[in-house]
Each structure stands twice: as structure tokens, then as C-alpha cells.
Design a protein around this motif. Structure first.
Motif, PDB file in Angstrom:
ATOM      1  N   ARG A 139       0.817  -1.217   0.000  1.00 55.10           N
ATOM      2  CA  ARG A 139       0.000   0.000   0.000  1.00 55.10           C
ATOM      3  C   ARG A 139       0.848   1.263   0.000  1.00 55.10           C
ATOM      4  NH1 ARG A 139      -2.748  -3.662   0.659  1.00 55.10           N
ATOM      5  NH2 ARG A 139      -4.830  -3.615  -0.187  1.00 55.10           N
ATOM      6  N   PRO A 140       1.622   1.472  -1.058  1.00 55.34           N
ATOM      7  CA  PRO A 140       2.478   2.659  -1.098  1.00 55.34           C
ATOM      8  C   PRO A 140       1.699   3.890  -1.569  1.00 55.34           C
ATOM      9  CG  PRO A 140       2.776   1.380  -3.084  1.00 55.34           C
ATOM     10  CD  PRO A 140       1.751   0.650  -2.275  1.00 55.34           C
ATOM     11  N   THR A 141       2.334   5.046  -1.463  1.00 57.13           N
ATOM     12  CA  THR A 141       1.777   6.230  -2.100  1.00 57.13           C
ATOM     13  C   THR A 141       2.052   6.120  -3.603  1.00 57.13           C
ATOM     14  OG1 THR A 141       1.713   8.643  -2.020  1.00 57.13           O
ATOM     15  CG2 THR A 141       3.869   7.626  -1.816  1.00 57.13           C
TER      16      THR A 141
ATOM     17  N   ALA C 432      -1.905  15.509  14.205  1.00 51.80           N
ATOM     18  CA  ALA C 432      -1.653  14.857  12.920  1.00 51.80           C
ATOM     19  C   ALA C 432      -0.684  15.687  12.092  1.00 51.80           C
ATOM     20  CB  ALA C 432      -2.959  14.698  12.159  1.00 51.80           C
ATOM     21  N   THR C 433       0.227  15.000  11.400  1.00 57.97           N
ATOM     22  CA  THR C 433       1.122  15.702  10.472  1.00 57.97           C
ATOM     23  C   THR C 433       1.028  15.115   9.068  1.00 57.97           C
ATOM     24  OG1 THR C 433       2.933  14.188  10.988  1.00 57.97           O
ATOM     25  CG2 THR C 433       2.801  16.209  12.295  1.00 57.97           C
ATOM     26  N   THR C 434       0.217  14.066   8.899  1.00 54.91           N
ATOM     27  CA  THR C 434       0.120  13.390   7.600  1.00 54.91           C
ATOM     28  C   THR C 434      -1.349  13.190   7.235  1.00 54.91           C
ATOM     29  OG1 THR C 434       0.010  11.181   8.568  1.00 54.91           O
ATOM     30  CG2 THR C 434       2.215  12.053   8.118  1.00 54.91           C
ATOM     31  N   ILE C 473       3.744  17.382   1.897  1.00 51.89           N
ATOM     32  CA  ILE C 473       2.802  16.662   2.763  1.00 51.89           C
ATOM     33  C   ILE C 473       2.870  15.166   2.465  1.00 51.89           C
ATOM     34  CG2 ILE C 473       0.358  16.389   3.360  1.00 51.89           C
ATOM     35  CD1 ILE C 473       1.770  18.987   4.392  1.00 51.89           C
ATOM     36  N   LEU C 474       2.922  14.388   3.533  1.00 57.65           N
ATOM     37  CA  LEU C 474       3.084  12.942   3.412  1.00 57.65           C
ATOM     38  C   LEU C 474       1.742  12.230   3.510  1.00 57.65           C
ATOM     39  CD1 LEU C 474       6.059  12.551   5.922  1.00 57.65           C
ATOM     40  CD2 LEU C 474       6.208  12.601   3.420  1.00 57.65           C
ATOM     41  N   LEU C 475       1.661  11.091   2.815  1.00 55.81           N
ATOM     42  CA  LEU C 475       0.515  10.216   3.010  1.00 55.81           C
ATOM     43  C   LEU C 475       0.632   9.547   4.378  1.00 55.81           C
ATOM     44  CD1 LEU C 475      -2.022   8.851   1.768  1.00 55.81           C
ATOM     45  CD2 LEU C 475      -0.509   7.022   1.006  1.00 55.81           C
ATOM     46  N   GLU C 481       5.467  11.172   0.008  1.00 56.21           N
ATOM     47  CA  GLU C 481       4.857  12.385  -0.532  1.00 56.21           C
ATOM     48  C   GLU C 481       3.817  12.013  -1.589  1.00 56.21           C
ATOM     49  OE1 GLU C 481       8.089  11.966  -0.075  1.00 56.21           O
ATOM     50  OE2 GLU C 481       8.774  13.666   1.140  1.00 56.21           O
ATOM     51  N   ILE C 482       2.741  12.783  -1.646  1.00 59.66           N
ATOM     52  CA  ILE C 482       1.668  12.512  -2.604  1.00 59.66           C
ATOM     53  C   ILE C 482       1.925  13.254  -3.909  1.00 59.66           C
ATOM     54  CG2 ILE C 482      -0.806  12.851  -3.022  1.00 59.66           C
ATOM     55  CD1 ILE C 482      -1.065  12.593   0.126  1.00 59.66           C
TER      56      ILE C 482
END
Lengths: 427, 120, 493
Positions: A139-141, C432-434, C473-475, C481-482
Motif C-alpha cells: 500500500r504505497p503512495t 496529525a502531520t500526515t 505533505i506525506l501520506l 509524498e503525494i
């Protein structure tokens, strides 16, 4: 406290959604004489999904010219603005009560109620997700729906991937293949589970062939690999029962997988209310006026069934707008238990057929909409009522990617009862 | 101008109908449902063109991008050159739908125009 | 002994390694005392691994072998849940569980389980077929009898770990995320050096709650003391399906198959969010980072679940996930103090979530000899209540939205979550940070669209609140990162 924070306003018609269906419904209802119309839109700007569809190809039927999505939306918005329709954006509808009280909430409006004599739901569709189609693996980004990627690219202005694979040959997937390529990404391929494409032929030509992007028919993603970012997908061929064919696995080193694996009409508001859903479309069961199983509640656009062209969404919205106007203005245009009806049923080769119910005493003309289950060439459509052939239409080709229309006059349906079936036969 | 290889088959991209066009040695087009299909086939075989759509960074607005298109189809082989021009371009709100953002891009007789109205 | 040179950054009384539910519960229990506490985790959020991927059940305790540590911790832990969840404002519903006998051959197993329950001090009742089907009409007609355990419940496992860490931080504990502990090194003076990827800390005592990796840390620390140990954690993977909240009346209890030697077997259960959870499988894996789901296993999970509930609507499946149970080779919880000042809380597999409060109390007791435990008179056991708009009456919502418009702005359509709730989730202690951090705290992304609609909004709010760019911003963990760069390079800004 002096004022009750829970304000209730009263309208003749409340329309949920200001995309092509909702805006067209609003204009048509206003033209039919409805005065107090409220349109509620969850996003901050009207236009719905069209705003992120920056490509062209919209409006050829309706405006006889080729427009981009935002241009098409702007025309629909101008039409509704000309009629002075009350449009509230950033207003999320949370609930419809059986009394047709609409609960909505927005930063600008707070939490409010809008009561309507009639309601039109034009809430669009959701994309099917990885979870819905159950792709196995990590389940990666870097795995997202094509529409979400389109939002990030076209509305927010961000790249979502450099080496991209696309699962599903629906139009959004094909359009995104081109979009990613134009912005400097590399699209390694598009895979389609079915043995034929689910997108329009012209999108295969101008989005894939123009950029030498391969299309893998009868293939799907067998596994997703990557601990943090997507690293690899495993593609495999499927047989006629959609089972993986061992030994056909191919791996692709990609950082992004976009999913264009179908849309599902978005109807939580209606199902919470107890509206009956159609087993095939995922939208509500409607009659020829696009009224649902609850009188005074109408449905149109992609929340009724998934369309191929915005132009057809708009005309369906107008139909819903006119029907709602009749309901509001003429009062009880409600089908009663003893009102004569014809039920419709999809026959051989037909995926779904709408509307589900026809009242022959109320309309001069019916518009049947349907999709076929697989591609056909040189066939005939047979329309039968209670087994008796009523109409025969030649079709040089029929494709599952395209929504088909079939117009019928009341004269063609003299018998106001029984079952109407549509089927495909060889010429 | 390319010398077309005939006979040829192609899918018409003029409208969503997607007609399958056939062009014989004499450049006669069949399979088209409308005259635009015949015109498309001839153009596609001699000097294919495309309308390019994209977005441009937008300042002075809560909306960060404004969508754009070429006001007329441009030669297919120039698509990426036009994209590079679009990347170099920026706009500031207010922008009107149809407003020219790049005049006569690369001298191709097409402008890059905004396709959405954004108030400031 | 080969001790690497270290620069001790800070000194603490207790360093707790691992901010899963066990580490967070230990930190919170220790926060009642005047202690300098440091809670470390290598992930970007607390409760990111096993605590985020489990069945979310508060087990009644009929299943563990009588007399075992698991049985004791389960039963004690279960009793602590209602009051502690009230203090921490964590979603808990004591809905009860039904363990089904399907086919005549399973009827004696139910009776055996009832006997075990009596030995463990767990109230249960055997229901006959009619009584079971009356409670749960959607169960298989093949059911013969069932063990009803009224003290079983469901909890929001994300909220639980977050609230524990939040309450610890609120009471003075320091939380450091994205910091992986590489070694626990005993010092000559009896204290420890805890080395991380970013430096070293001195600790009078260490609690090793490092989940899947707790065995290596413990073995290495004891080896330095010249006392070789052989803790061994082998992950056992559990794969699950999540169903949408399609019908609150579909099931009212947690439904279990009879347990097997591999574990509690398959369950179908409502969640505190109103979804339904189906799973887990139980297969050993040799990789501690193997969270992949597979078609084959999930097909077996579904088939087993359909034997309990034949009408599971597969169209309502919205997600699959896998979690790793930290199974110690002895198959039992390891709660020990192998050296002064070193407490291991390892091998905490099921019913570890249920046992968390009880295990935390054990940890406190084990440390009592090593560090002075002086009551902290300022300790506040209560978390500030979370705003849960979707459960508020319209007039309350209207009032709140009138005062704070961001509570009027609904960001997540599927789960009905406002911007105000998201901002609160970021600004609270242990915020929350993600994107996943937001999801675990306030639910956007848990619904049918899986974030398709709300994720861009959530990314924007996170960027604004954290003073970051959207592309930063991280998932979830670091490296997820998205978004990549802005389109068009230089003119993109």
C-alpha cells in the motif's frame, strides 16, 4: 439567544449539485415557470467535474462547437445566472428528510435547512477505488484514481508521477495518459480488463496512439509493489472468465498507478432516504419524468447513470428540471397505484435500460437510454412489448463505452401496460 | 507536408462518435458520418493537427491555475513546443474566458487563450 | 564490549521505545508520576503499525488458556476499558460477541470455551440456535449454538493510541517521531544509553515496546550485559476487508468462528465508525515489513466469513489491509525485567489491544524497584473532548458553525467531517502531520471514496497549518509524498 442558529428557508425546488446536470435542471425549471429555486454545490465554484476536465470535446451536440470542460461549465453557469437562480457554493448537503427538508452546511452559511416542494439530486458519480476492485499487494503512495490525479494536475497544478501506468481504459484514464505525457511524464501503458476499450475510440486515437502509448487489452494489475512510493506493478493477462493466465506476468517500474476503473453513481443521500436503487446502474429507479420511488424527488446526470458525454447529462438535467416544474406547478402529478404503467427490461445484449417505468398517460414522447454489454457491429435493436415487436432499429455499431438513446412516441406504444424489452439481434 | 501512405484507415477524432474512416488511393474518404470527417482524414494524412489544452499558473486568485487551449489546431509535431511556451506563460486574475494569454504562439496562427473566467 | 561513542543529547528518567498502543499506554501510566519521559517512534505518527491494523476488538477473555499471562492481562484490561475510554474520550462500544458453532461437531467446542470462560472469570452465556438468530438474523442458518460474551466490545484503535500519547504529552511526556532506536546500551552506572538515528539519550530506565522489532533490541541490550537472550518475534500476518457503513442493522455483535491453534479465527464485526470488518487471516511471514495483501488469502478470508454471515455484501467492500501480529516464539506475552531498569513489553499479539492498560500497569510495577515513583499532583487523566460533528444534533451543529465557521465547512462528504475537526486534529498535542494521521483522527478517507474527493482539501489544510508546501505533505511515513513538483517548473509558483 435572540435568533435560532438553525435557519430554515422555503423554496419551490432545491437542486443538489451545480455540475452540468444540476445547472441545466435549474435553467429548465426556471424556464418552465418555477420561481424559488435553490442550487446547492459542495465545492467552492460551480461546474462540477467539468472544471478539472480542461481537455476539449464537450458541447458538440448542445452548442455545435467543440469546447473544453471549463468553457462548457461556464456556458451552463451563464444560463443559470441569466435566470437569477440562487446558487450557493461551498454548501455540502448532508441529509434529505422525508419532508424534503435539506440539511446543508458551509463555511459561509453555517448549518441550515432548505425546504423544497421538489428536490433534484444531481450529485454526480464516485470513482471506483483500489479497494473496490481489490488490487492485491503493498500500500504505497503513488496509487490514486485518475480523477483525483486530474484534480491535482489541473486544478492544483502539481505533477503526480514521472513514470506512470494506467489501469482502465475509461475516458478519464485515456485523457490522463495524454495529460501526464504533455506535462513531461512517461506513461508506460494502459491496461484494460475487457477485451475491448471502455473509452471513446477518438480518445484511443488522440490520447494513446498520438504518443505511442501501448494499450493492453484483457490485462489487469496482479500486484502492487513498493514500501513507501510505488516501485513496481505486475501486469498479467486474463482469460475470458477474468482469471489470471499464469506465465503472462510483466513487471513495470513505475512510481504512479492511476485507476480509471469505472464510476459509480453517488447516491448516499437518496439511499439514506430509502429511495429504491436500480440493480445495474447504481442510480435510483426512475420513471420517464426521472422521478424516483419517492414522489417529488428527481434524479439526473451521473448520479442517475454514468454518461459518456456532458451534452447528454445537460439534456437529462433539463428533463428533470421540466418534470420537477410540473410537479411543483401542477401539484399532484404523482403516479398513483392505479396509474397505467409499462415496465422496461433489458433483453439480450443490453446492460441496462432506463427509465424503469413509463407512464403512457403523461408524456407524448419517451427517451430510452441504455448501454450494451459488449461491442456489436451491424445489428438490429428490437423493441418488444409483451413479446410483440414494436420497433426495429438498425445499428452499424454499438459500443459499451457509449450511452445509446432511443426515442419513442406514444403512438408507438398504444398498449399502456405490460413489459417493454429491448434486445440486440443479428441483422 | 508528408506524402500520405494510401490506402489508410483511421479513427475520426472530430467528435465523440469516433467514425472509422477509410481513405483510398485517390484520397476518397468513406466511413465518415459528416463532412468534417472527410476533411479530418485529408488533414490527418497530409499535415495532422491537434488542439492543445493545458493550464497556466494564475496569481492574484484563490484558484492557482487557469485552464487554456490553442484557439485553433496546431501542427501535431509542434505539440511539445507549444507546451513549453505554455509553461513559460503566467497569468494574473482577473482573467476572462477567451482572453488571449499568448498571441500567435510560435507563429502557428493560433493563440493560447484562457478557457475559464476567474475574477480577482 | 564494543560500545560506540555517543553524544548524549538529553537525559530522561524513562525512555519508552515504540509509540504503539502498548508504549503509549505505558507512557500515559508513567505520566502519573513525577518523571521525565521520552516516547520514541520511528514512524511519522503514533500507532502506525500493529496498533493501526488489527481487529479493533476489546476481547472478553474467554479464549486465552486459563492461568496464562494473556488470560490475566486480557481480563484485567477488559475491565479497565470503559472508565479509561471515558477519560481519554475514545470511542468504545461494549456490543458483546457471539462465537458460533456451525455444524454439530462445533457444539462441544462452545461448551469447552464456556468452561474456559468460567476459569478466566469471564461472564458468558450459551445461546441456542433460535436465540442467536433472533439477535442476529443475518447469521448463517447453519448455526447450532453460540457463546455470547456480553463484556466484549469494539474500540477505535487509532483514537485509543493517539489519546494515550496525547494524554502523556499533555502531562509532560516528550514525544519524538521519525526517530528510530538502533540500540539500547547499558551504562556502567546502571543507566542506559538509547541510541537513535538522530543521536543518543540517557535513561535511568527503558521500556522496550518496539513491537515487531522489540526482540532484536532486547537481545542486543542483554548481550552487552554479557547475558545472551533469545527473544524471537515472528510476524503473523492478518489480512482484512473493510466494508462501507451500508446498514447499521446488518450486525450488532462481533461474530467469531471458533478459535483454532492459529488464533481466534475469522471475525465479522461492526466498527465504532459503523463500518464492518472482515478478517483476519493468520499466516507467518519472515518479513517484518510485509504488509501486502494477496488475492488467495483474502478469498479464503471471505469464504470463511461467509460461513458465518452468508449475505456479506461484497459490493460494499471499500478497502483491504494487512497487519502483522508480533508473535513471540513462546506464543505468550513477554512482560519482564531481565535487568534492572529494562522492561520488555514484547510479543504483544492478540489480545494485546485489550490488555494495553493492564500491561501498562505491570510495566509501572516492574519499574518501581528501579526508579522513584512519586505521584504527580498535577496529573490530568482527561483528554479534551473531541468534536464529533456527525453525531451532533442539527441545532448544536448550527450553533457551533455560527461561532466557528470552519465547523460549517464540510470537507469529507462520505464521513461528514468539517475543516474545524481537521484543524483540531492537527493542533492538539500529538497532532496529525500526515494525510493518514488526519484519517485516523477524524476519518476523512475512511469512506467509500477513500479520499478521492477530500484528499486535496486535506493536503491543503495540512500544508497551511504546518507551514509546509503541499508537495511536502506525506501520506504516511517519510518518503510517501503525494505530490511531486509544480507543473511547468519555474513559473509554477
Amino acid at each position: 439567544m435572540a435568533t435560532d442558529p438553525l435557519r430554515t428557508e422555503t423554496f419551490d425546488l432545491v437542486i443538489i449539485g451545480a455540475g452540468s446536470a444540476g445547472l441545466a435542471a435549474a435553467s429548465a425549471a426556471a424556464d418552465a415557470g418555477v420561481e424559488r429555486i435553490l442550487v446547492l454545490e459542495k465545492e467552492d465554484y460551480p461546474g462540477g467535474i467539468l472544471l478539472q476536465c480542461v481537455h476539449n470535446g464537450f458541447g458538440l451536440h448542445r452548442y455545435k462547437e467543440e469546447l473544453t470542460g471549463p468553457e462548457y461549465a461556464e456556458r451552463a453557469l451563464n444560463e443559470s445566472n441569466k435566470r437569477g437562480i440562487d446558487l450557493r457554493c461551498g454548501a455540502m448537503v448532508l441529509k434529505i428528510t422525508p419532508e424534503k427538508e435539506i440539511h446543508y452546511s458551509g463555511e459561509k452559511y453555517g448549518y441550515r435547512l432548505a425546504r423544497g416542494k421538489a428536490v433534484i439530486c444531481a450529485t454526480g458519480a464516485d470513482e471506483r477505488t483500489r479497494g473496490a476492485i481489490r488490487i492485491p499487494g503493498d500500500r504505497p503512495t503513488g496509487v490514486m484514481t485518475a480523477g483525483l490525479a486530474q484534480h491535482y494536475m489541473n486544478l492544483d497544478g502539481y505533477m503526480v508521477g514521472r513514470r506512470v501506468f494506467i489501469l482502465g481504459s475509461g475516458d478519464i484514464g485515456l485523457i490522463m495518459a495524454r495529460r501526464v505525457t504533455l506535462e513531461g511524464g512517461k506513461v508506460l501503458g494502459v491496461a484494460e480488463l475487457m477485451p475491448y476499450s471502455n473509452g471513446l475510440a477518438r480518445n484511443i486515437a488522440q490520447c494513446l496512439n498520438d504518443f505511442d502509448i501501448p494499450l493492453y487489452l484483457s490485462h489487469t494489475v496482479r500486484e502492487i509493489r513498493g514500501k513507501k512510493r510505488l516501485e513496481q506493478i505486475v501486469l498479467a493477462r486474463v482469460d475470458e472468465n477474468f482469471a489470471f493466465v499464469p506465465g503472462t506476468e510483466k513487471t513495470f517500474d513505475v512510481d504512479t498507478l492511476l485507476l480509471s476503473v469505472g464510476l459509480i453513481p453517488s447516491n448516499r443521500l437518496l439511499t439514506d432516504l430509502g429511495v429504491r436503487l436500480h440493480p445495474k446502474t447504481g442510480g435510483p429507479v426512475v420513471d420517464e419524468t426521472l422521478q424516483t420511488s419517492i414522489p417529488g424527488i428527481f434524479s439526473c446526470g451521473n448520479s442517475l447513470h454514468v454518461h459518456d458525454l456532458a451534452d447528454f447529462v445537460s439534456s437529462e438535467g433539463e428533463n428533470a428540471g421540466r418534470s420537477a416544474a410540473r410537479y411543483v406547478l401542477d401539484g399532484a402529478d404523482t403516479p398513483t397505484g392505479d396509474s397505467p404503467v409499462i415496465r422496461t427490461e433489458p433483453g439480450a445484449g443490453i446492460g441496462y435500460l432506463l427509465p424503469s417505468v413509463l407512464h403512457t398517460d403523461r408524456t407524448e414522447e419517451f427517451l430510452l437510454k441504455f448501454r450494451v454489454r459488449k461491442p456489436y457491429r451491424n445489428v438490429v435493436l428490437l423493441l418488444k412489448q409483451n413479446g410483440k415487436l414494436m420497433k426495429k432499429v438498425k445499428k452499424p455499431y454499438l459500443l459499451p463505452a457509449e450511452m445509446e438513446n432511443l426515442r419513442l412516441t406514444r403512438e408507438e406504444l398504444p398498449e399502456p401496460s405490460g413489459t417493454l424489452t429491448l434486445e440486440i439481434a443479428d441483422e | 507536408m508528408n506524402k500520405p501512405k494510401l490506402p489508410a484507415e483511421m479513427i475520426c477524432i472530430v467528435c465523440p462518435r469516433g467514425c472509422r474512416l477509410r481513405v483510398d488511393e485517390e484520397m476518397n474518404v468513406t466511413g465518415n458520418a459528416c463532412p468534417r470527417g472527410a476533411a479530418y482524414a485529408k488533414t490527418e494524412l497530409t499535415h495532422p493537427t491537434r488542439t492543445v489544452t493545458s493550464t497556466v499558473a494564475l496569481s492574484e486568485s484563490a484558484i492557482g491555475r487557469v485552464p487554456v487551449k490553442t484557439s485553433a489546431p496546431i501542427p501535431k509535431e509542434k505539440i511539445f513546443d507549444v507546451m513549453a511556451e505554455i509553461h513559460r506563460c503566467g497569468a494574473a486574475a482577473p482573467v476572462a474566458c477567451g482572453q488571449v494569454l499568448i498571441k500567435n504562439v510560435l507563429g502557428l496562427d493560433a493563440d493560447v487563450v484562457a478557457t475559464r473566467t476567474v475574477k480577482s | 564490549m564494543n560500545r560506540p561513542a555517543e553524544q548524549v543529547r538529553e537525559s530522561y528518567d524513562v525512555v519508552i521505545i515504540g509509540a504503539g498502543v502498548i508504549g503509549a499506554a505505558a507512557a500515559r501510566a508513567l505520566a502519573r508520576y513525577r518523571l521525565r519521559l521520552l516516547l520514541l517512534d520511528r514512524e511519522s505518527d503514533v500507532g502506525s503499525v500493529t496498533s493501526a491494523a488489527n481487529s479493533a476488538i476489546v476481547h472478553s477473555g474467554y479464549d486465552p488458556t486459563p492461568g496464562s499471562l494473556k488470560a490475566k492481562m486480557n481480563v484485567v484490561g477488559n475491565r479497565l476499558f470503559p472508565e479509561l475510554c471515558r477519560q481519554l474520550d475514545v470511542d468504545l462500544k461494549m456490543i458483546g460477541s457471539l462465537t458460533l458453532a456451525i455444524g454439530d461437531e462445533q457444539v462441544p467446542i462452545i461448551e469447552e470455551l464456556a468452561g474456559r470462560a468460567a476459569q478466566n472469570g469471564v461472564p458468558v452465556e450459551i445461546l441456542n440456535r433460535d436465540a442467536v438468530l433472533q439477535r442476529e438474523p443475518n447469521l448463517t442458518p447453519e448455526v447450532r449454538s453460540a457463546l455470547f460474551a456480553p463484556t466484549a466490545g469494539i474500540v477505535n484503535p487509532f483514537e485509543l493510541t493517539i489519546a494515550l500519547a496525547e494524554n502523556a504529552v499533555q502531562n509532560g511526556a516528550t514525544l519524538r517521531l521519525n526517530e528510530e532506536v538502533t540500540r539500547i546500551s547499558p551504562r556502567p552506572d546502571g543507566s542506559y544509553t538509547v541510541m537513535t538515528g538522530r543521536g543518543a539519550y540517557r535513561a535511568l530506565a527503558v521500556i522496550n515496546a518496539a513491537g515487531l522489532h522489540a526482540d532484536t533490541l532486547a537481545n542486543n541490550a542483554l548481550a552487552e550485559l554479557g547475558r545472551p537472550a533469545d527473544y524471537k518475534i515472528r510476524p503473523r500476518k492478518g489480512e482484512y476487508f473493510v466494508l462501507d457503513h451500508f446498514d447499521p442493522e446488518f450486525l450488532h455483535h462481533t461474530i467469531f468462528t471458533v478459535p483454532t491453534e492459529k488464533g481466534k479465527g475469522i471475525l465479522v464485526s461492526p466498527t465504532t465508525h459503523g463500518n464492518y470488518l472482515v478478517g483476519p487471516s493468520a499466516e507467518f511471514t519472515d518479513r517484518k515489513d510485509d504488509f501486502a495483501t494477496t488475492d488467495e488469502t483474502l478469498a479464503q478470508v471471505l469464504a470463511s466469513a461467509q460461513k458465518l454471515v452468508p449475505s456479506i455484501p461484497t459490493r460494499q467492500i471499500i478497502r483491504q489491509f494487512a497487519g502483522l501480529r508480533a508473535v513471540e516464539k513462546r506464543g505468550e506475552f513477554v512482560i519482564d525485567r531481565p535487568a534492572p531498569g529494562l522492561v520488555n513489553l514484547l510479543g504483544i499479539q492478540s489480545p494485546g489491544l485489550t490488555a494495553c492498560f493492564a500491561i501498562a500497569e505491570e510495566a509501572v510495577e516492574l519499574l518501581r524497584e528501579d526508579i522513584p515513583l512519586e505521584e504527580n499532583p498535577d496529573f490530568n487523566p482527561v483528554c479534551r473532548p473531541r468534536v464529533r460533528l456527525h453525531r451532533m444534533a442539527p441545532d448544536e451543529r448550527a450553533k457551533l458553525a455560527a461561532e466557528h465557521p470552519s465547523f460549517g465547512r464540510v470537507v469529507c462528504r462520505c464521513e461528514d467531517v468539517s475543516e474545524g475537526e481537521i484543524v483540531d486534529a492537527i493542533r492538539r498535542p500529538c497532532g496529525a502531520t500526515t494525510v493518514d494521521g488526519i484519517k485516523k483522527r477524524t476519518r476523512p478517507g475512511f469512506g467509500k471514496c477513500q479520499g478521492g474527493f477530500c484528499q486535496p482539501q486535506v493536503v491543503k489544510i495540512l500544508a497551511r497549518e504546518l507551514g509546509k508546501k503541499p508537495e511536502e505533505i506525506l501520506l504516511k511515513s517519510q518518503g510517501t509524498e503525494i505530490l511531486l513538483e509544480k507543473i511547468g517548473g519555474a513559473n509554477g509558483d
